[in-house]
Structures are given as C-alpha cells and as structure tokens.
Design a protein around this motif. Structure first.
Motif, short mmCIF file in Angstrom:
data_model
loop_
_atom_site.label_atom_id
_atom_site.label_comp_id
_atom_site.label_asym_id
_atom_site.label_seq_id
_atom_site.Cartn_x
_atom_site.Cartn_y
_atom_site.Cartn_z
N ILE A 63 50.91 40.20 41.72
CA ILE A 63 52.02 41.13 41.51
C ILE A 63 52.53 41.64 42.85
CG2 ILE A 63 51.26 41.82 39.22
CD1 ILE A 63 50.42 44.48 40.51
N GLY A 64 51.65 41.61 43.89
CA GLY A 64 52.09 42.05 45.21
C GLY A 64 53.20 41.18 45.78
N ILE A 65 53.29 39.94 45.31
CA ILE A 65 54.34 39.06 45.82
C ILE A 65 55.72 39.56 45.39
CG2 ILE A 65 55.15 36.68 45.84
CD1 ILE A 65 52.26 35.97 44.93
N VAL A 81 49.83 32.67 56.64
CA VAL A 81 48.40 32.73 56.95
C VAL A 81 47.66 33.49 55.86
CG1 VAL A 81 46.71 33.70 58.54
CG2 VAL A 81 48.70 32.51 59.42
N ILE A 82 48.22 34.64 55.43
CA ILE A 82 47.55 35.43 54.39
C ILE A 82 47.40 34.62 53.11
CG2 ILE A 82 47.83 37.42 52.87
CD1 ILE A 82 48.99 38.92 55.20
N VAL A 83 48.48 33.92 52.74
CA VAL A 83 48.42 33.17 51.49
C VAL A 83 47.39 32.04 51.59
CG1 VAL A 83 49.71 31.83 49.84
CG2 VAL A 83 50.80 33.73 50.96
N MET A 118 50.16 45.12 50.15
CA MET A 118 49.42 44.94 48.91
C MET A 118 48.67 43.62 48.92
SD MET A 118 51.70 46.19 45.71
CE MET A 118 50.73 45.76 44.28
N MET A 119 49.37 42.57 49.36
CA MET A 119 48.74 41.25 49.37
C MET A 119 47.58 41.23 50.35
SD MET A 119 52.16 38.98 49.17
CE MET A 119 51.42 37.45 49.66
N THR A 120 47.76 41.91 51.48
CA THR A 120 46.68 41.90 52.47
C THR A 120 45.44 42.58 51.91
OG1 THR A 120 48.43 42.17 54.06
CG2 THR A 120 46.18 42.35 54.87
N TYR A 166 42.94 39.01 42.51
CA TYR A 166 43.84 37.87 42.33
C TYR A 166 45.13 38.37 41.67
CZ TYR A 166 40.01 34.44 42.87
OH TYR A 166 38.98 33.68 43.32
N SER A 167 44.95 39.19 40.61
CA SER A 167 46.13 39.69 39.92
C SER A 167 46.95 40.58 40.84
CB SER A 167 45.73 40.50 38.69
OG SER A 167 44.84 39.81 37.91
#
Lengths: 501, 504
Positions: free
Chosen positions: A329-331, A425-427, A289-291, A324-325
């Motif tokens: 929430i993906g975290i 890296v993603i963050v 999700m974050m990716t 961004y949202s």
C-alpha cells in the motif's frame, strides 16, 4: 434481504449474549456450536452480499446514532472480499477451538467440575464472538469514530480478557502480558483518535466520505502522519513491534491466527481513510513507508530465524509478513494497493494455518520448544502437510494465493519506482528479502518433521489431531489454493474500488 | 510467414514424464515394471517431441495457453525451433540414461530407487517445461521445480557429505531463483509482457540504460544454474549424486536449463540489437571468457574424475554464453548447436566415469593406469568424448567450435578468437593425460593384472551391458553429428532459430 450488513455485524453480539445464558449440568459444547452456527449464517449472508456487489451494486445501510456519529455500513468491492475471508477464518478457527479450548481449560484449571468447566467454555466463546463483530465493524464502517470504536472493541474485549484467562504462563505473567497488550493497543488507538480529531477540526466531519475535502490542506500530511503512527503500532512496524512476540506467545493458539488479522486489518484502514481519499497529498510518505516496511520485513524475518519457541516463531513471522502488505500500500498505485490488500488476505489465511498447526503441535507434543520436536512426519503426516501448506502460502510460492499477492505488489513497485535509483534499490532489496520467509518456514518444518525422532514421551507417540481440528484448516488450504489459481473475482472486486488511480 | 498452431501436443509431451512419475510410484514394488514405465515414458516423450519438428521447420510455432491467473501471471507453452532443440536433446538422452540407470543402480544396489526414478522423471518434466515455456513466468516456475526435484537426487546417499552438498546446492540455486523472480517482475513492469519474442520485448524506450543494466545483472544472478564463475561452486559439490544424475542433470538438464535461459534472455527478452547497444555483449563475453579459462585451469588440478568433468562442464557451458555474447549470427549458431552437442559428448564422459566407478570401484584418475586395456569400449567412448571436448574432428565438438570461431571473427573482436583457441588448448591439457594414463600406463599387478594378463572387466556381468551400450551409443552419436549435423533436425532447427532472430 433487510438489514443485511447490520445482521452480519450485530448477530455475533446477539449470539454472545445467548451463549452467556446457556446452562448445562454436564460438560457441554453448546456455546461452541452456537458460535459456529452464527458464523455459518453470517458467512452465507456475506456470500449473498458478495453476489450483489459482484453485480456492480454498492450496499449502504444507514443507521443514525447521534450528531457526528453514525453506524452507516458500506459494503463495496474493497470491504466485502476482505470481510468474507476474515469471516471464513473466524468460522474455521471457531471449529478448531472446540477441541482446543477444552484442552486449555483442563491444562489451566485442572480436572474441574462440569460447572466450572462450562463457565470457562462459555466465557471463551462469548468473548470469541466479539472478534467477528469487531472485524466486520471495521470493514463496513463509514464513520471514523465507529472505526475507532470497533478497533478498540477488538483490543479490549477479546484480546485483553481472553489472554488474561486462557493464556499460557502463570497467573501473574498472563495478566501482565495482557495489560501490556492493552496499553500498546490503546496507545495506538489514541494516536489514531488524535489524528481523526485533527481532521475533524479542519473539515467538521467524521465521515470517511467527507475526507477528500482535506485535499490540498497543509495540515493533511501531519494528520496522515499521526494516523499512520497509530496504525503502525497495530501493524508492528519497527520500532513499534515490541508487543507482538509477547502477545502472540501468550495467547491461546486457537485465536492467535485472529491476532494476525487484528494487526493486519490496519492496512485496510489505512487504504480506506488515507490512500483512497487523499492519495496525492500523502504521496511524499510513499518512499518512507516502503523503507520502513522493507526494514521490518528483513528484521522480522531475522527475528523469526532466531526463535526456538514455536509460538514466538509464528509471532515474529507476522511482524515480517504484515510489512509485505504495508510495502504494497506504500507504493500508492492501483497495482500496489491491490497487491497489498490481496497479500493481506493471503497472509491471514497462511498465518491462521501456521498458528493453528503450531497449536496442534503444542497440543499433541506438549512442548513449545522446536528443539524438542523432530521426526514427527511418520506419526503426524496430516499436520506436516498443513505446516508445509502454510509455509508455501507464506513464502508466496506458486500455486498459492501468496504468489499472486507478491507478484502484484512487486510489479506495482517496479512500475512506480524503476526510474529512481533509491526506489529501485529498495524494491530489489524487498523482493530479495522475501526468500527469508522460505528459509525460516521450511527450516523449522524440516526440524520438526524430519530428522531423528524426538518425541518427548516415547511410550506415547503423538498422533494427528481429531478431525474437528484438521478439517477446518484443510478447508483454509483449499481457499488459499483457489485464490492462487483463480484470483480474478477478488481482484476485479478490489479493482472496482481501487482501480481509478 | 510464421503461423501459430494451437495444439495439445506440448501438453501430451509433458504428460509423459508426469504420468510416468505416477506409474513409477504405483509399481514401486515391482522393479522391472517400474523401470519399464520409465523407459516407456521416455520413448513416448521423445516420439512426441520429435514429431513436432516438421511443422516447426515449416515455419510454424506450436502453442498452448494453459491458464491465465491474473495480468502477467500466465502459464503457457510455445514450442519454437530453439525450444524444440533443447527438448529433443533432453528427451532423447533420458532414454539412454534410463537404461544406464538400471545397470548403475542395480549393480550398486542403491536404496530408495523408486524415489530416484520418480524425481528423475519430475526433473525431466521440469526441463521439458522450461524448453517449451511460452513466457518468463512459466520459465521461472519450472526453473524452481527443477531445483526442487533435483534436490532429492543430490541428497540421494543421505550421508553427511550428501547433505553438505545439498545445502550448498539449495543455497545457491534458491537464492538465484529469487534473483530471477526479481528480474521477471521487473521485466513485466517495464515491458508489460513476459512472452518470449524473436526480436526481444525490451527497447531503449522502456527504461533508462542503467535500469536495463540492473535488469541484466538480476538475470545473470538468476542464472546461477549456468554455473558462471565465481558462482559455480555448487556444481562440483553436486557431484556426490549418483552418476546418472550427474550426467543427465548436471551435464544436460539443470545446467543446460541455465544456459538455455541465458540464451532466451539475451535473444528473446533483450533482443540482439538492444543487447549490443547497451554494451552488455562485451561484458558477457568477458564473463564467459574468464570462466572458460579459469575453469579449465581448475580442472587440471582435480584428481577425482567426476570433479574434473564438472570443471570441464563449467568451462564448456561458458562456450555457450560466449557464443551468445558475440551477438553475431555464427556465434549464436555455435552457442545453440553446442547445447545438444556438448550434451551428447559430456554425457558420454560422465557415463564412462560412472561405469569405471561401478565396475572397478575407481574414482581417482591416478588409480586408472591401464584401465583402457581392462575396459576398451568404455575408454574408447571416453576418448571420443574427450576429443570432442577439445573441438577436434571427427567429433561433434568440432562443428560448434568452428561456428564459434567464425562468430568471433564475424563480431570483429579478434581477441575472442584467441580466447577460444587457448581454452580448447587447455581442454587438451586436462583431457589427454587421462587417455594416456588409461591406455599407455601399465596396470598394477594384483587386482587388475594377473600373471601379465590384463583382466577384461566390462562384460563380466550381463548387467554391465546396461551401462556399456548407452555410453557406446552416445559416443557413436557424437561422431555421427560431426558428419551429419542434421540428425534429429538439429542443424536445421538451429539455422531456423538464428534466421528468425536476425530476420524477424
């Protein structure tokens, strides 16, 4: 007060019916004022409910409809702040619309008779009132089917009909785009429906409160994927973002701000029905999700940089900002989810401002091309202030609410992922990509408001809009500043629901 | 032993430039009153800042918490010895540069002077906020504010060249701000606080070695204001600004905020022990050494005086990074003391360059033959500054270089001793030709010399005195610091800061 939440959800519908029956000989703003009065009342009710929720209460009203379906309404620390902010935006944009719709009708239908004018004016506000009902319904519903129902209501009634009648292009294109929006909306909703039915097969209930029973079930992850696919369509996550620029560009600008809410509210739905009850089962989806969110952030921002149509500009910015949202929430930790929801609130305020300011520009300068505007600072200072306030909120600079949201999201992200190299890296990429928002909002602002003057009609320089258009927007700026300097009440409310994991 | 005094003094100090900005704007129609406001604000600011020195030297810390927005997002001020050092430097030099600005801006009849003074005051405000910041969040917020307020000063001329420079300026510094933000967030996520503390707030337990190294990389990229190579090219570009701006902001406030931040990060976020344990000291040391040597070589090739000074600044800033990288008490002492000393010397040089430009209209070194005879006071001051840059007595630069040399011996890396000696030799190479051209070459017949008599330029107009007096004063102070390094409590504050660092 009895039926508090039912009033909040239902009164706009009643008002819509009432507006349908207004008749007037001369041109009249009556339907608009009915809408505004209703929204003021429901906002007050929400404030009242807010005080009770702040006191630690959870409001639950039960209305039985039929087997498996209920219209129970639940206001807790998660749904209430969101409903309050959304209702405020609806109110502000209703005031803003008064003048704007008048201008749209004249532009589309020419100098028509008062009867025709009143017909369209009435119709706009009749449809407009479905927005607050739909949003409040999604926020307070406790049953998956009623969530589905309200989301569809939002897609079909206001989106399709308003766009088809008050859109920008010629008659044919307008209906085409409206149909496209409808298809995408329905497709997303269908995935959502399939997902909840798959869930129903497993646990035999549509109640959100029953969802934790899915925990540990091997099917859960698949259900979550199908539902997320449906929600991702609404959220315009790559590669399901195609409809967004079209739809936004086509909409009358006065409600385009609400479109951002319509798209972004899916974040809330995801938190409510997936992350809160089933966090441990769907945790493997966190990094994907974050990716996706990170890629969409960058892609959306680059897309925005390439736009010269001011409305498409705002639309592409929505694609980037919603992510961004989603990233938050993906975290799937308390910090991340809190930040995601908070950023959602900040984004819809900022986007309502940006869109409406774009609307002011379209209204006064009578062009949508950014390249044809320039040096407007001297003739439209208030509009410039509004634009740059929106830019500050969206680019998440202090002291606005965006900064708080961004801070919480990324603290959460680093806390959760600082030890895994991929995550780190993603963050880091995501944090750095937020600078693109600053670049596009301010670059566009500088092109529009500074530099050589480029009014299209030098004999008739544009001026600031009437107060009914600028005052509600200024009020929204104040809300965003307030949230930026004193976000504690809202964060506490969100924490009371989200804080447990 | 260390107590905290909660006091409004930091806020009062910050109020001066902020109120000054408002007053400057209100009196925009009356230039004399407007400049009076600037001077009054500057003098008041300095008075308040210096009055904080005695309690701090008594081992106290002055603090004031402004607002807590949400967990981690706190704005607060906390003045310790090192912060006060930076605050004293920038506030004192603001007085002199304000005087100088009057002469410079009026002699050139610059446009938009109100905007200039307003933004100048805001930039000083941000710099003092940075000096007094209690935590990284406050530091970050005002770091960005500093970038934005100086933007207007760099863009002052509003011509093609100025806008090209500001684009570069913003691209570098805003991008760096985002790296800094990432670093601040990561620090908070790892340590649970962002408040500066003498022993550092990170430990080996807070994260893996690689995460900490990534964090340092983010901080380094976030400190582009320190103009370390190869990310330095915004600084020479920013020299299109009016000279008082180049002198105060690009020799004192902006770039010093960068190195100040670097020192804070190494000493008060990582902590000396952790930093050496991670082996980052050597990395930073080589980074700084590279910049020192290469920037000096690049300075040799510049003919434009201000650009040569800019490269010299880049080189000298890395002396400070170098001193910190040594991680020995003497090294850090040298780094900290070089912040005020370099400020005084470099500002002298810039003010001289500006005075030459205003009075004779010359910008290139090759045109300056014999200028020492036309403008003896200016060039004497320039010589003092240049000697100081080379680290020779009797100018303040000698003291900082002495500490840096001691520091490199103390750290055990003798190669660094070689680096610093070579670098100061290079300083001689690019500074002394200027002095030679100015004093020993004959001025050209014509505009500069008539019938064999050299024209005295400096005192031709009373307005020029506004420029000559401040630059003479800063040169004088540069010499005074060499004999009495305790002036303005500088040496005491540095010793105090280093003491706290190594015996927390």
């Amino acid at each position: 007060m009895p039926y508090l939440l039912l009033q909040i959800v239902g009164l706009p519908l009643v008002a819509a019916v009432v507006t349908g029956f207004t008749r007037n000989v001369r041109k009249s703003h009556l339907p608009g004022w009915i809408t505004i009065t209703t929204l003021v009342y429901t906002t007050l009710l929400l404030g009242f409910a807010g005080i009770r929720v702040c006191g630690g209460e959870v409001l639950l009203e039960q209305y039985f409809i039929g087997p498996e379906v209920s219209l129970n309404l639940l206001a807790d620390g998660l749904s209430l702040p969101m409903a309050l902010i959304i209702n405020l935006i609806c109110l502000a944009l209703a005031v803003y619309s008064l003048h704007y719709v008048e201008h749209r009708i004249e532009l589309i239908y020419g100098q028509c008779s008062p009867r025709v004018y009143n017909l369209y004016f009435r119709r706009f506000f009749l449809l407009y009132l479905f927005f607050p009902t739909g949003f409040m319904g999604v926020a307070f519903a406790t049953n998956l089917l009623s969530v589905y129902f309200f989301m569809e209501l939002l897609t079909i009634i206001p989106l399709y009909f308003i766009m088809a009648q008050f859109g920008y292009s010629d008659y044919i294109t307008r209906y085409k785009v409206a149909l496209m929006c409808l298809f995408w909306g329905v497709a997303g909703a269908t995935f959502f429906l399939i997902g909840i039915i798959m869930g129903y097969v497993q646990i035999g209930s549509f109640e959100i409160a029953e969802l934790p029973r899915l925990a540990g079930n091997p099917m859960t992850i698949w259900i979550a994927i199908v539902i997320l696919l449906g929600l991702a369509t609404k959220l315009a996550i790559i590669p399901l973002h195609v409809w967004m620029p079209w739809v936004h560009a086509e909409h009358p600008t006065c409600i385009a701000g609400l479109l951002a809410v319509y798209a972004n509210i899916a974040v809330y739905v995801a938190v409510r029905i997936l992350i809160l009850p089933l966090r441990n089962d769907i945790y493997p989806l966190a990094l994907p999700m974050m990716t996706f969110a990170m890629v969409t952030m960058v892609y959306g921002a680059l897309l925005t940089l390439a736009q010269s149509d001011i409305k498409r500009f705002c639309a592409c910015s929505t694609i980037s900002q919603i992510s961004y949202s989603v990233f938050g929430i993906g975290i799937m930790t308390a910090w991340g989810v809190k930040g995601g929801i908070f950023y959602f609130l900040s984004h819809i305020i900022g986007k309502a401002l940006l869109f409406s300011t774009a609307g002011i520009l379209v209204y006064t300068v009578e062009t949508r091309e950014i390249n044809k505007m320039g040096g407007l600072w001297s003739s439209m200072p208030l509009t410039a202030i509004l634009w740059f306030s929106a830019a500050l909120i969206l680019s998440a600079l202090p002291p606005t609410s965006g900064f708080v949201g961004k801070w919480i999201i990324f603290v959460g992200a680093f806390k959760a992922f600082h030890s895994t190299p991929t995550g780190l890296v993603i963050v880091i990429f995501a944090v750095l990509s937020t600078i693109l928002t600053l670049v596009y909002t301010f670059l566009a602002g500088i092109r529009i408001f500074f530099g050589p003057q480029k009014p299209p009609r030098p004999d008739h320089p544009p001026t600031d809009p009437p107060l009914t258009m600028s005052l509600p927007l200024l009020a929204l700026v104040c809300v965003a500043l307030g949230l930026g300097l004193y976000p504690e009440p809202i964060l506490d409310l969100l924490g009371s629901v989200i804080g447990f994991f | 032993m260390t107590g905290t005094i909660v006091s409004l003094k930091p806020l009062l100090a910050l109020g001066c430039p902020l109120l000054g900005t408002g007053m400057i704007f209100i009196y925009r129609k009356q230039p004399n009153v407007r400049e009076g406001c600037t001077l009054a604000a500057a003098a008041l600011l300095f008075a308040i800042v210096i009055s904080m020195a005695p309690p701090i030297l008594a081992g106290k810390v002055i603090a004031f918490r402004l607002i807590t927005i949400c967990p981690g997002l706190e704005l607060g001020f906390r003045v310790d010895a090192f912060g006060l050092l930076f605050a004293i430097t920038s506030s004192f030099l603001w007085i002199l540069v304000s005087l100088y600005s009057i002469g410079y801006m009026r002699a050139l009849q610059e446009h938009a002077q109100t905007r200039y003074y307003c933004m100048f005051a805001l930039a000083i405000f941000s710099a003092v906020c940075i000096a007094m910041a209690e935590n990284l969040v406050t530091f970050y917020v005002f770091y960005e504010a500093l970038t934005l307020s100086t933007y207007w000063l760099v863009a002052h001329h509003e011509d093609e060249e100025a806008f090209a420079a500001t684009r570069k300026y913003l691209t570098y510094l805003l991008a760096s701000g985002w790296f800094l933000f990432a670093a601040v967030v990561l620090t908070y996520a790892l340590a649970g606080t962002t408040r500066f503390a003498d022993g550092g707030i990170l430990t080996t337990a807070s994260a893996s070695r690689w995460t900490l190294i990534v964090l340092f990389a983010l901080f380094a990229l976030g400190s582009m204001k320190a103009a370390w190579m190869p990310l330095h090219s915004w600084l020479p570009a920013a020299m299109v600004a009016p000279t008082p701006v180049s002198s105060l902001l690009h020799a004192v406030a902006v770039v010093k905020a960068g190195v100040f931040g670097f020192v804070r990060i190494v000493c008060h976020i990582f902590g000396v022990d952790l930093f050496s344990e991670l082996g980052l000291g050597l990395l930073l040391g080589w980074m700084a050494s590279f910049t020192m040597i290469v920037a000096s070589f690049m300075a040799i090739g510049q003919d434009n005086l201000k650009r040569r000074l800019a490269y010299s600044t880049i080189s000298q800033l890395s002396y400070i990074l170098f001193g910190v990288a040594l991680l020995s008490p003497f090294g850090i002492k040298g780094a900290m003391i070089h912040i005020p000393f370099h400020a005084f010397m470099k500002i002298t040089l810039f003010l001289c360059a500006g005075a030459i430009m205003v009075i004779t209209g010359k910008k290139a070194i090759s045109q300056m033959a014999g200028i020492g005879r036309q403008m003896p006071i200016t060039m004497a001051a320039f010589t003092v500054g240049a000697v100081g840059m080379c680290g020779a007595p009797p100018v303040a630069g000698f003291i900082s270089k002495w500490f840096l040399c001691l520091g490199s011996v103390q750290s055990g890396h003798l190669i660094f001793l070689g680096v610093i000696l070579v670098s100061s030799l290079l300083d001689v190479v690019y500074f002394f030709p200027i002095i030679k051209t100015a004093f020993f070459d004959a001025p050209q017949e014509g505009a500069d010399r008539r019938n064999g008599d050299v024209l005295r330029m400096e005192t031709r107009k009373p307005l020029y005195l506004f420029m000559i007096v401040p630059l003479a004063l800063t040169a004088l102070f540069s010499i005074v610091f060499c004999f009495f390094p305790g002036t303005f409590f500088i040496l005491d504050l540095v010793e105090m800061a280093v003491n706290n660092l190594f015996n927390p």
